[in-house]
Design an enzyme around this catalytic site. Structure first.
Site, PDB file in Angstrom:
ATOM      1  N   TRP A   1       0.828  -1.218   0.000  1.00 29.88           N
ATOM      2  CA  TRP A   1       0.000   0.000   0.000  1.00 29.88           C
ATOM      3  C   TRP A   1       0.858   1.264   0.000  1.00 29.88           C
ATOM      4  O   TRP A   1       0.347   2.372  -0.008  1.00 29.88           O
ATOM      5  CB  TRP A   1      -0.903   0.017   1.243  1.00 29.88           C
ATOM      6  N   ASP A   2       2.191   1.093  -0.029  1.00 31.91           N
ATOM      7  CA  ASP A   2       3.102   2.228   0.150  1.00 31.91           C
ATOM      8  C   ASP A   2       2.916   3.327  -0.892  1.00 31.91           C
ATOM      9  O   ASP A   2       3.345   4.463  -0.693  1.00 31.91           O
ATOM     10  CB  ASP A   2       4.559   1.744   0.117  1.00 31.91           C
TER      11      ASP A   2
ATOM     12  N   GLU B   1       0.839  -3.989  12.002  1.00 28.03           N
ATOM     13  CA  GLU B   1       0.992  -5.430  11.758  1.00 28.03           C
ATOM     14  C   GLU B   1       1.221  -6.225  13.037  1.00 28.03           C
ATOM     15  O   GLU B   1       1.376  -7.447  12.985  1.00 28.03           O
ATOM     16  CB  GLU B   1       2.147  -5.658  10.785  1.00 28.03           C
TER      17      GLU B   1
ATOM     18  N   LYS C   1       3.134  -1.426  15.814  1.00 33.32           N
ATOM     19  CA  LYS C   1       4.349  -1.325  15.001  1.00 33.32           C
ATOM     20  C   LYS C   1       4.422   0.042  14.337  1.00 33.32           C
ATOM     21  O   LYS C   1       5.488   0.590  14.103  1.00 33.32           O
ATOM     22  CB  LYS C   1       4.315  -2.428  13.937  1.00 33.32           C
ATOM     23  N   GLN C   2       3.245   0.573  13.994  1.00 36.07           N
ATOM     24  CA  GLN C   2       3.205   1.815  13.220  1.00 36.07           C
ATOM     25  C   GLN C   2       1.831   2.453  13.370  1.00 36.07           C
ATOM     26  O   GLN C   2       0.917   1.837  13.914  1.00 36.07           O
ATOM     27  CB  GLN C   2       3.470   1.518  11.749  1.00 36.07           C
TER      28      GLN C   2
HETATM   29  C1  BGC Z   1       5.022  -2.178   6.978  1.00 41.34           C
HETATM   30  C2  BGC Z   1       3.955  -2.047   5.923  1.00 41.34           C
HETATM   31  C3  BGC Z   1       4.613  -1.699   4.607  1.00 41.34           C
HETATM   32  C4  BGC Z   1       5.668  -2.726   4.260  1.00 41.34           C
HETATM   33  C5  BGC Z   1       6.397  -2.404   2.993  1.00 41.34           C
HETATM   34  C6  BGC Z   1       6.057  -3.195   6.541  1.00 41.34           C
HETATM   35  O1  BGC Z   1       7.084  -3.239   7.469  1.00 41.34           O
HETATM   36  O2  BGC Z   1       4.458  -2.614   8.197  1.00 41.34           O
HETATM   37  O3  BGC Z   1       3.045  -1.038   6.282  1.00 41.34           O
HETATM   38  O4  BGC Z   1       3.663  -1.668   3.612  1.00 41.34           O
HETATM   39  O5  BGC Z   1       6.604  -2.779   5.297  1.00 41.34           O
HETATM   40  O6  BGC Z   1       7.033  -1.176   3.085  1.00 41.34           O
END
Ligand code: BGC
Length: 850
Positions: free
Chosen positions: A387-388, A526, A647-648
């Protein structure tokens, strides 16, 4: 001259290194000599992998890591070359089962240029006795140079200067030009110029147990006396990859014609070897020009044929370099941002822009490739598309909307696959995969390697259905920024409608409360893939997913109205979209359920508030870096599902994508309240419970804090800017750059601190610069009108280039104005402290704009 690592050096497993400390820890190299130059003094095997990623040169069609031309893959070096969109599946047998994974293929290495002096051994950076070693990546020109002087065991001193680039003007062409200078001796130098197809995917430590072979040879041969060809094919996807290399030798401007020996290995290696007599003080230059085509390219008869023609026609390195530099000039005219802060931030910003463009700004090629999370710089996340793109499009669209539109085309072409996935899962519409690669099928691996206990653990992250919402959001904002109705009619609306259908079919109606629930999903965080004791089953009513769904459904309803009186018959027929369905979307968008904590903070998901707090200080003391608590806790037999941690950014993503006002209105329409105090509490609550284990998190937190705590926002921004430059995760950059964080950090500067948004056909600017930033200058291309923008704490200056577009409507800090093409105007701002911040401090100006 190799060196022993200093104790303070960044090593894998020690994340959370502050940027300055981490930069200093760069193994004996000075990084910052100017804001346009990434340079390294001294050879260092320990950080070579990081340098290779950061010194990658590419042009959107392909990219090559900054590996030494004399090295094959070994403990220090990894010469990877990647072609946008070229993937292959491979099966790996394990003791108890087998897995199949799709990887961005490490393509044949076109670099090898080996040499040896007289009867000496082949030169290798790992064993050479260097007197001087300097590597420079010139960001303005897109050129990587390396100058070395070394003394060999026979006491001879030799200088070797090399320059390489992947042409932005001729996207299938790469050049490596190497000059040999015997400083205190005369004699023979033997050169072997090769193409190595015996390469495998071995860049990612955790993936090394997977099958890494993706290429089979089809043909090796000589095209003419100075050109060799290697034609290969991927083992499963059947993509032909033809690579050719022409090698010429010059003394000054005069071509030399040494006798050449043709060497090859039918397993996929081809070379020419020749010996040149070098005289002391008389340099000899070897010019290697490579070409690559694949069977995915258009308008060719065959890749091998296209390579043959390209190498017959291509001019010399000098001309190619001129054209390449010109293209970079043009790109920088659109994309350069100048910051009045410090050289370090400027270098980081330029480097990030450079790598985003090297990955995505494919010139003159009609590609079908998405936004790979780790660029074309390494094999991290197997080259997959997540989704980046949500973080990447805005900085592109403001300057080159054609680029983001082409990338959205990657999603559009995979709509049928997403429809099939939805159907197979028992839903309607289109369910986009969490990880996408060649054809848009789900590519998320089912297992994740845990280096804390050397075991594979389940990876359930494909429950992140929100990826479809990110695509819909990006489509709408592309339309908002460009006003491109044709895009909406031909691709955008269909994407938004089908994503809406999917989410509407995911909703379950609870008639008691007249509310809709979404179950079994993961939000962006995540660390929660289920409830305690039920890992992997997903969550109920993830606030981010539900609020975004409500927003997307509203846009779908709006678009159906917008297209009502337009000619859209093919779309209507294809989609069979009737008033009942639109009515249902309206209803769902108002009645999706959002869970709140008792103090009014939106809950990350239903039940989050019942989880116990986590022992942050205990784990920090025990592990130091706790970015990847999921791995740490799993190795301890525990799970991140059991605690209040993330995590984020998850709920806070909403304050990244919407202004506080928009979010409040959106929730209001859903019959919920989010008073300003609750927003402040929300930011505090989640802000103190994140490990920022994803580099994307720094971008989001920087944005969310921008108008509340500028100091804190700036700290997050510097982390985001330095994600790769300082390798802040302590070792992941060697597996590829973090494209989302790179692009997001640029976007922070040009949209967030400037308060730039495009809404209702008005360009708005409302700057609040952090104390460390006294000025920002950049250009945008607003609906075909180039505008130069200079912002300081006291003024905004806009200069519209002469053009035949119409006047531009502006609102600069509340003041309306109209500027015609060719006009320049400076607006004076109130003193920063007089500019009142919104009560909740977060009403930044993102949102409806881009
Ligand atoms: C992140 C995701 C991201 C992916 C690719 C993961 O570590 O949690 O949000 O899309 O990395 O960058």
């Amino acid at each position: 001259m190799t060196r022993t690592p200093r104790p303070d050096e960044a090593t894998p497993g020690q994340p959370d290194v502050g940027p300055d400390a981490a930069i200093e820890a760069w193994a004996g190299c000075k990084s910052v000599s100017s804001e346009w130059l990434l340079s390294y003094d001294g050879y260092d095997p320990v950080t070579e992998g990081l340098r290779e990623s950061l010194c990658t040169v590419g042009n959107g069609y392909w990219a090559t890591r900054g590996a030494a031309a004399e090295a094959d893959a070994d403990a220090a070096h990894y010469p990877g070359t990647y072609l946008a969109g070229v993937y292959n599946r491979a099966r790996t047998g394990r003791a108890w089962h087998s897995v199949e994974d799709e990887h961005m293929v490490n393509a044949p290495n076109w670099l090898p240029l080996w040499f040896r002096l007289a009867d000496g051994n082949w030169f290798h950076p790992g064993t050479a006795n260097f007197l001087h070693y300097r590597q420079e990546l010139d960001l303005r020109r897109g050129v990587l140079t390396r100058v070395v002087r070394f003394r060999d065991p026979a006491g001879r001193t030799t200088k070797v200067t090399s320059l390489r680039f992947l042409s932005h003007a001729a996207p299938h062409i790469a050049v490596l030009s190497t000059t040999f200078e015997a400083e205190d001796w005369s004699g023979p130098i033997t050169v072997r110029s090769a193409i190595n197809g015996q390469v495998t995917n071995r860049n990612v430590a955790a993936d090394r147990s997977l099958t890494g072979s993706h290429l089979l040879p089809r043909r090796v041969g000589e095209l003419d006396g100075e050109t060799v060809l290697l034609d290969m094919e991927t083992t499963q996807s059947g993509i032909r990859v033809a690579t050719g290399a022409r090698t010429r030798v010059f003394a000054g401007d005069s071509p030399l014609t040494p006798d050449r020996q043709f060497l090859c290995d039918s397993a996929g290696w081809v070379a020419q070897e020749f010996t040149m007599d070098v005289e002391q003080g008389h340099p000899i230059r070897v010019e290697k020009t490579a070409a690559v085509y694949t069977s995915r390219d258009r308008a060719i008869a065959s890749p091998a044929q296209a390579v043959t023609s390209a190498l017959h026609r291509v001019g010399n390195a000098e001309g190619l370099l001129d054209a390449h530099e010109q293209r970079w000039n043009i790109l920088w005219e659109s994309f350069a941002v100048s910051l009045d802060s410090g050289k370090r931030q400027s270098l980081a910003l330029n480097l990030n822009t450079f790598h985003v463009l090297q990955t995505l700004a494919a010139a003159d090629v009609d590609l079908d490739a998405g936004v790979p999370a780790r660029g074309l710089h390494g094999e991290g996340y197997r080259g997959h598309v997540f989704w980046d793109e949500l973080f990447v499009y805005p900085m592109l669209t403001l300057r080159r909307p054609d680029l983001s539109r082409a990338l959205l085309g990657y999603r559009y072409r995979r709509l049928n696959e997403a429809r099939a996935a939805a159907l197979a899962a028992g839903f309607e519409g289109a369910m986009f995969p969490w990880q996408s690669a060649i054809d848009g099928q789900e590519q998320t691996p089912t297992e994740l390697f845990n280096p804390y206990n050397d075991k594979w653990m389940p990876d359930n992250s494909q429950r992140q259905r929100h990826v479809g919402l990110a695509i819909a959001y990006s489509v709408w904002h592309h339309y908002q920024a460009t006003g491109d109705i044709a895009f909406l009619i031909h691709q955008g609306a269909e994407l938004i409608f089908e994503v809406s259908r999917f989410f509407a079919s995911l909703c379950r109606y609870d008639s008691r409360d007249d509310r809709y629930d979404i179950e079994g999903v993961m939000g962006p965080d995540e660390f929660h893939d289920g409830y305690p004791g039920s890992p992997g089953l997903g969550l109920r009513n993830n606030t981010y997913t539900n609020v975004m769904t409500a927003w997307v459904l509203r846009r779908a309803v709006e678009i159906s109205g917008l297209l009502e009186n337009r000619y859209c018959e093919p779309l209507r027929t294809r989609l069979n979209l009737g008033p009942d369905e639109i009515q249902r979307w309206k209803h769902i968008s108002r009645r999706l359920r959002v869970a709140f904590h008792p103090d009014g903070v939106p809950s990350q998901f239903e039940g989050y508030e019942n989880l116990p707090e986590f022992d942050w200080s205990g784990y920090r003391a025990k592990y130091g870096s706790i970015g990847r608590l999921d791995l740490i806790l799993a190795a301890e037999g525990d799970s991140t599902n059991n605690y209040r941690l993330s995590k984020q950014a998850d709920v806070l993503m909403l304050l990244y994508l919407f202004s506080a006002e928009e979010l409040r209105n959106l929730l209001h329409e859903m019959d919920y309240r989010l008073p300003p105090e609750a927003i402040v509490r929300t930011v505090d609550f989640y802000g103190s419970r994140s490990t920022h284990g994803s580099t994307l998190s720094n971008v989001v937190h920087s944005w969310v804090e921008a108008r509340r705590d500028r100091e804190r926002s700036w700290t997050f921004l510097t982390q985001a800017l330095e994600s790769d430059l300082a390798d802040i995760q302590g070792g992941t950059t060697r597996e590829g750059i973090h494209l989302g964080a790179m692009a997001g950090s640029i976007d922070m500067v040009i949209r967030c601190y400037t308060g730039l948004e495009i809404r209702d056909n008005i360009l708005r600017i409302h700057p609040v610069l952090p104390a460390q930033l006294t000025g920002i200058s950049f250009s945008i291309n607003y609906r075909e009108q180039p505008i130069r923008i200079d912002i300081t704490n006291t003024s905004v200056r806009l200069a519209l280039r002469d053009s035949d577009t119409g006047p531009v409507n502006l609102i600069i800090e509340g003041l309306s104005a109209t500027l015609a093409p060719g006009q320049t105007r400076t607006f004076t701002l109130g003193r920063p402290q007089q500019r009142r911040l919104p009560d909740d401090g977060t009403a930044h100006s993102k949102g409806v704009g881009l």
